[in-house]
Write a protein that holds these residues in place. Structure first.
Motif, short mmCIF file in Angstrom:
data_model
loop_
_atom_site.label_atom_id
_atom_site.label_comp_id
_atom_site.label_asym_id
_atom_site.label_seq_id
_atom_site.Cartn_x
_atom_site.Cartn_y
_atom_site.Cartn_z
N LYS A 1 -12.94 1.23 7.03
CA LYS A 1 -12.47 -0.16 7.10
C LYS A 1 -11.24 -0.37 6.19
O LYS A 1 -11.11 -1.40 5.54
N LYS A 2 -10.39 0.65 6.13
CA LYS A 2 -9.21 0.56 5.26
C LYS A 2 -7.93 0.68 6.08
O LYS A 2 -7.93 1.30 7.15
N ILE A 3 -6.87 0.11 5.51
CA ILE A 3 -5.54 0.38 6.06
C ILE A 3 -5.02 1.61 5.33
O ILE A 3 -5.50 1.90 4.23
N PRO A 4 -4.05 2.34 5.85
CA PRO A 4 -3.41 2.13 7.14
C PRO A 4 -4.22 2.70 8.30
O PRO A 4 -4.96 3.66 8.13
N SER B 1 0.82 -1.21 0.00
CA SER B 1 0.00 0.00 0.00
C SER B 1 0.86 1.28 0.00
O SER B 1 1.62 1.51 0.94
N GLU C 1 -6.61 7.30 7.68
CA GLU C 1 -6.35 8.17 6.53
C GLU C 1 -4.87 8.61 6.57
O GLU C 1 -4.45 9.37 7.45
N SER C 2 -4.12 8.12 5.56
CA SER C 2 -2.66 8.24 5.62
C SER C 2 -2.15 9.66 5.85
O SER C 2 -1.25 9.87 6.67
N ARG D 1 3.51 5.71 3.25
CA ARG D 1 3.61 7.08 3.78
C ARG D 1 3.85 7.06 5.29
O ARG D 1 4.71 7.76 5.82
N LEU E 1 -6.72 -8.05 3.15
CA LEU E 1 -7.90 -7.21 2.91
C LEU E 1 -9.15 -8.02 2.57
O LEU E 1 -10.27 -7.52 2.72
N PHE F 1 -0.26 4.09 0.62
CA PHE F 1 -0.75 4.87 1.75
C PHE F 1 -0.07 4.43 3.04
O PHE F 1 0.32 5.24 3.88
N LYS G 1 -10.42 -9.02 6.71
CA LYS G 1 -9.92 -7.97 7.61
C LYS G 1 -10.04 -8.39 9.06
O LYS G 1 -11.02 -9.04 9.45
#
Ligand SMILES: N[C@@H](CCC(=O)N[C@@H](CS)C(=O)NCC(=O)O)C(=O)O
Length: 218
Positions: A52-55, A13, A66-67, A18, A37, A15, A40
């Motif tokens: 429901k997202k990484i990071p 990723s 939110e990166s 970062r 993913l 993101f 999860k």
């Protein structure tokens, strides 16, 4: 502010990269947890219930997602090696360009490999145009952050490992079209924080091929 630091992430990723670069710049020790993913973890679902997202950065009992927001949080909590400038206007300018990376660079780059027909060529044009705009913003500086890596560098550099996949699908060369970005990318890679988080562009290309099949972009 104390507390254990955990990063929920996926190796490929941009993101997540970062956040890994920001934490490395600050010398923050943390536990890296690789997510799958398609399956999860409960911790991911609980810590980022909206997207429901990484990071996701877990700091003690706090969860930040939110990166770009995570990178700013990291910059505010660990004040050594600042990524954002001190001056409020300069901070706003840096945030503007980081937002540009998400809205223009990432958006057009993703269209290159997720669309069919004439769309990838159109997306490639937009992608190159957005990199050229960033080249003007870079000017004669070594980094967007000046003489050192800054917020905009951290926002953009993870996508460098994806350039190869974009080039294969878009039929262009970043080095030929945007030599200043190419030189900047090489300078960034000389930094340990960046090189440690970098991924093999061939492996990223394989990820792209897998995602194309999975989501029917082929
Ligand atoms: N805007 C988010 C994007 C994060 C993102 O797209 N993460 C992807 C992996 S690269 C994800 O977790 N996708 C899982 C999903 O959409 O269900 C950020 O900057 O952190």
């Amino acid at each position: 502010m104390g507390g254990e630091v955990i990063l929920l992430d996926v190796w490929s990723s941009p993101f997540g990269v970062r956040v890994r670069i920001a934490l490395a710049e600050k010398g923050v020790k943390y536990e890296y947890r690789e997510e799958v993913l398609d399956n999860k973890s409960e911790l991911l679902l609980k810590s980022n219930p909206v997207h429901k997202k990484i990071p996701v950065l877990i700091h003690g009992d706090k969860c930040v997602s939110e990166s770009l927001i995570i990178v700013q949080y990291v910059d505010e909590v660990w004040k050594n090696s600042p990524l954002l400038p001190e001056d409020p206007y300069e901070r706003a300018v840096a945030r503007f360009w980081a937002d540009f990376v998400d809205k223009k660079v990432y958006e057009s780059a993703t269209r290159i490999w997720t669309r069919k027909g004439d769309a990838p060529a159109e997306a490639a044009k937009d992608f190159i145009e957005s990199l050229k705009i960033l080249e003007s913003s870079l000017g004669d500086k070594s980094f967007f952050g000046g003489e050192k890596l800054g917020f905009v560098d951290v926002a953009l550099v993870p996508f460098v490992d994806w350039f190869h996949a974009y080039e294969v699908h878009g039929g262009f060369s970043v080095a030929a079209e945007c030599p200043k970005i190419d030189a900047w990318a090489k300078r960034c890679k000389e930094k340990e924080s960046v090189s440690m988080a970098s991924q093999d562009p061939e492996k990223i290309l394989m990820v792209v091929e897998r995602l194309k099949k999975k989501f029917g972009y082929v």
